[in-house]
Design a protein around this motif. Sequence first.
Motif, mmCIF file in Angstrom:
data_model
loop_
_atom_site.group_PDB
_atom_site.id
_atom_site.type_symbol
_atom_site.label_atom_id
_atom_site.label_comp_id
_atom_site.label_asym_id
_atom_site.label_seq_id
_atom_site.Cartn_x
_atom_site.Cartn_y
_atom_site.Cartn_z
ATOM 1 N N PRO A 152 0.831 -1.213 0.000
ATOM 2 C CA PRO A 152 0.000 0.000 0.000
ATOM 3 C C PRO A 152 0.864 1.261 0.000
ATOM 4 O O PRO A 152 2.021 1.224 0.391
ATOM 5 N N ARG A 153 0.296 2.359 -0.448
ATOM 6 C CA ARG A 153 0.973 3.653 -0.550
ATOM 7 C C ARG A 153 1.681 4.027 0.765
ATOM 8 O O ARG A 153 2.770 4.568 0.769
ATOM 9 N N ARG A 154 0.983 3.741 1.891
ATOM 10 C CA ARG A 154 1.508 4.216 3.178
ATOM 11 C C ARG A 154 2.792 3.485 3.566
ATOM 12 O O ARG A 154 3.459 3.889 4.512
ATOM 13 N N ALA A 155 3.121 2.398 2.832
ATOM 14 C CA ALA A 155 4.373 1.696 3.117
ATOM 15 C C ALA A 155 5.569 2.456 2.542
ATOM 16 O O ALA A 155 6.680 2.315 3.023
ATOM 17 N N ALA A 156 5.312 3.292 1.506
ATOM 18 C CA ALA A 156 6.405 3.964 0.792
ATOM 19 C C ALA A 156 7.245 4.802 1.749
ATOM 20 O O ALA A 156 8.469 4.739 1.738
ATOM 21 N N ARG A 157 6.552 5.587 2.612
ATOM 22 C CA ARG A 157 7.245 6.482 3.535
ATOM 23 C C ARG A 157 8.181 5.672 4.426
ATOM 24 O O ARG A 157 9.300 6.073 4.709
ATOM 25 N N ARG A 158 7.703 4.500 4.871
ATOM 26 C CA ARG A 158 8.512 3.687 5.778
ATOM 27 C C ARG A 158 9.765 3.153 5.089
ATOM 28 O O ARG A 158 10.826 3.103 5.681
ATOM 29 N N TYR A 159 9.599 2.740 3.831
ATOM 30 C CA TYR A 159 10.777 2.267 3.092
ATOM 31 C C TYR A 159 11.788 3.396 2.932
ATOM 32 O O TYR A 159 12.985 3.212 3.127
ATOM 33 N N MET A 160 11.286 4.584 2.574
ATOM 34 C CA MET A 160 12.200 5.699 2.321
ATOM 35 C C MET A 160 12.902 6.100 3.609
ATOM 36 O O MET A 160 14.111 6.316 3.632
ATOM 37 N N MET A 161 12.113 6.171 4.697
ATOM 38 C CA MET A 161 12.693 6.526 6.000
ATOM 39 C C MET A 161 13.747 5.517 6.421
ATOM 40 O O MET A 161 14.871 5.880 6.750
ATOM 41 N N SER A 162 13.365 4.238 6.403
ATOM 42 C CA SER A 162 14.272 3.225 6.962
ATOM 43 C C SER A 162 15.522 3.102 6.116
ATOM 44 O O SER A 162 16.586 2.764 6.617
ATOM 45 N N THR A 163 15.422 3.378 4.803
ATOM 46 C CA THR A 163 16.611 3.295 3.965
ATOM 47 C C THR A 163 17.525 4.489 4.212
ATOM 48 O O THR A 163 18.750 4.344 4.282
ATOM 49 N N ALA A 164 16.930 5.681 4.359
ATOM 50 C CA ALA A 164 17.745 6.891 4.506
ATOM 51 C C ALA A 164 18.316 7.021 5.915
ATOM 52 O O ALA A 164 19.411 7.542 6.091
ATOM 53 N N ILE A 165 17.576 6.517 6.908
ATOM 54 C CA ILE A 165 17.974 6.781 8.287
ATOM 55 C C ILE A 165 19.334 6.157 8.604
ATOM 56 O O ILE A 165 20.145 6.759 9.302
ATOM 57 N N GLY A 166 19.579 5.002 8.004
ATOM 58 C CA GLY A 166 20.863 4.336 8.226
ATOM 59 C C GLY A 166 22.016 5.223 7.779
ATOM 60 O O GLY A 166 22.999 5.405 8.500
ATOM 61 N N TRP A 167 21.858 5.838 6.601
ATOM 62 C CA TRP A 167 22.911 6.690 6.069
ATOM 63 C C TRP A 167 23.076 7.945 6.922
ATOM 64 O O TRP A 167 24.199 8.370 7.202
ATOM 65 N N VAL A 168 21.951 8.514 7.352
ATOM 66 C CA VAL A 168 22.011 9.744 8.139
ATOM 67 C C VAL A 168 22.747 9.478 9.451
ATOM 68 O O VAL A 168 23.617 10.253 9.858
ATOM 69 N N ILE A 169 22.423 8.347 10.093
ATOM 70 C CA ILE A 169 23.095 8.002 11.351
ATOM 71 C C ILE A 169 24.586 7.807 11.102
ATOM 72 O O ILE A 169 25.434 8.328 11.832
ATOM 73 N N PHE A 170 24.901 7.089 10.002
ATOM 74 C CA PHE A 170 26.306 6.865 9.658
ATOM 75 C C PHE A 170 27.015 8.193 9.439
ATOM 76 O O PHE A 170 28.113 8.429 9.967
#
Lengths: 190, 534
Positions: free
Chosen positions: B367-385
């Motif tokens: 569903p559409r609402r999953a998109a935000r979670r994928y984008m967040m979880s993928t980017a957050i790793g890099w931001v923390i790094f």
Amino acid sequence: MGGTIDVASRSMLMSESTINRHLGEPALPVAPLPEPRERLDPRAQILWRISGLIQAIVFTGIAGGAMALAHILFDLGWGWIFGVPVVVAVLGLALAMIVPAINWRQWRYDIHEEEVDIRRGVVTITRQLVPMARIQHVDTRRGPLQRRFGLATVVLYTAAGAIEIPELADPVAASVRDRIAALANVRDDL
Amino acid sequence: MRMGVSEATNAGRETVDWRRQSPFYIVTTLVRHLRGIIIPYAIVLFTRGGGNDLVFYAISLGIAVIAGLFSFFSWLFFRYALTPGSLEIRSGVISREERSIPYERIQAVDLEEPPLERFLRIARVSIDTAAGHAGGKIRIHALSRADAEALRRALAERRARTRGTAASAETGGVATSPVIGEAGEVVRALSWRELLVAGMTSGRVGAAVAIVGAAAQFADDIVPRSWWSRAPSVSPHVTDLRWLAGLFIFGGVIAWLLAILSTALTFGGFVLRRADGQLLISHGLLERRRATLPIRRIQAVRIEEGWLRQPFRLTELRFDSAGHGTDKGDSGVLFPLLPRSEVGAFLARTLPELAVDPQVPLAGHLPRRAARRYMMSTAIGWVIFAAIATLAAWRVSGLDAWWGALLFAPAPLFVVFGWLRYRDAGWSLTPGGQLRLRWRAIGRTTLITRRQRIQHRGLSANPFQRRATLATVHVAIASGAGGGHLAVPHLDAGDAERLLAALSPASVPQHDDVERVDEPGDVAEQRQQDAEHE
């Protein structure tokens, strides 16, 4: 082959008409999964609290040791040396008291004729379904602490790892084990 | 040149023809023994500084002689023979070992030729048995090629004979006769052009970069400091960047060439054959590897579309195969490079029950609402790094803050990548029980399996997922090296539950012979077996 499909007593039953028969489209029935009903033995909570306490003590000890080492090596302040182990101890204690209750309330299982159904989890709730036909063997296991409480863990072995139903009263564990063994065997003999 | 030594023993069985390995066994074993100690030896040799040379060389000679003697005696004491019912092996220098392998227990016979063996024109025979313990694989290490081939043929013949009489009694999933030798119809062979393309798009840069990195470290240590300072200088920063960029590109090209080379060595001459319910895979330029794969044990196929391959519509096919007894399963390459448009036809020829056309889109999407979670979880790793790296750089080496800002710059790319991960995830389940799961890690993977192959399945939801009625679907298949646990995150919770219910063995429709037309015999048989298990 014959006797396998007429199992109408299953809780997770769906009629064939609900299955979308067009190739390429998901063959999804409408009926949701009913929740499993059986609970673990209530004494599980006490057992988990005790093992939680032991863990808390161990971790506090490790934290204390690490801080002492840090004091010697890097001349860390006394605030750290007492603060960190105290925080670890308080956190560990709180978790040891709270988590077992939640865990016990969430833990459910059911032994259906076709599958073993498990629901568990403290923060992340997990649902697991293990078809009887895929269970290679099943046994019970009793740790030293479990023996004192008269509890046992049932372990199901599949070709993709083991799955546990912990902290069942000894007689319950034995009957669960035998029931799964019988149902899994029936499938093998077919 | 005849290398097998025949002799008749008078140990009660006059007719048994005992044979030995090729004498080259002494050479290969000695080399293997010495190879293990060569590095420590070299270290001692170069660091000992003075000392008593005579004693040192005497000890070295002693070790070599002992290793040589051990190799000689283990050659002398190793014998094998073909008796009417079994393969007999006698071995052991200190404790004698006697093994008897009944022909009907032999699952597969493979010939292996590592580089040294290749050079000496000998082969290693590897016999896969159905034994449920650690000794499931038996090796006869050094036979002349002719002897190895003869043994392989003899084992095949005798096994077929014993199988013929016992076949009716066997109903288990293991009762496939071994296809031995270069028999079987060639399904597909990798051409040289394809090999080159496979190397260029392998994306095996990781390992190669590590090698280049290590080399660069080494170079940094030996290149005189003055060289670095002689670099053209406009401003100090620009010099650094130019050098860095140049080094980076150079390193990248070297890494790429190494990747091509290693792919070529691994997959050179890749041939897939199919015969008698088995797949035969052989590949490798320096070391020729052969594997025999009973089709029945194959649990799933993965279509891997690496990030360098997807733009060219190229894929790699992998298989997951179940073990037998306690013998761990296997997971490996079914074919290294295949255009996406040919995957359907290829699978229809090799593994019809897992055949699928990857061009046909999946039926189930997130569903559409999953998109935000994928984008967040993928980017957050890099931001923390990036945050940690910036902090570390600032605290440790006092670098300028703009270096840190530079690190955060790729974050939007990760958001886009997260969106790709969302878009690519999905599933499909046919009424016949064929399940397709797709997800993206870096490359895109499509897993194809069947309902009856699933060992257990489940779903999980953390509090964030529960709030958005999303769930992660888990599927476990039997596979080697613990790779059989697969998860697709953030399905609609209702979809996830329905998928789980539809994967129940009890939800198999009574008449699912819709797609049963034109199946080869063994697949139909397989189907029947699976049905029996349900």
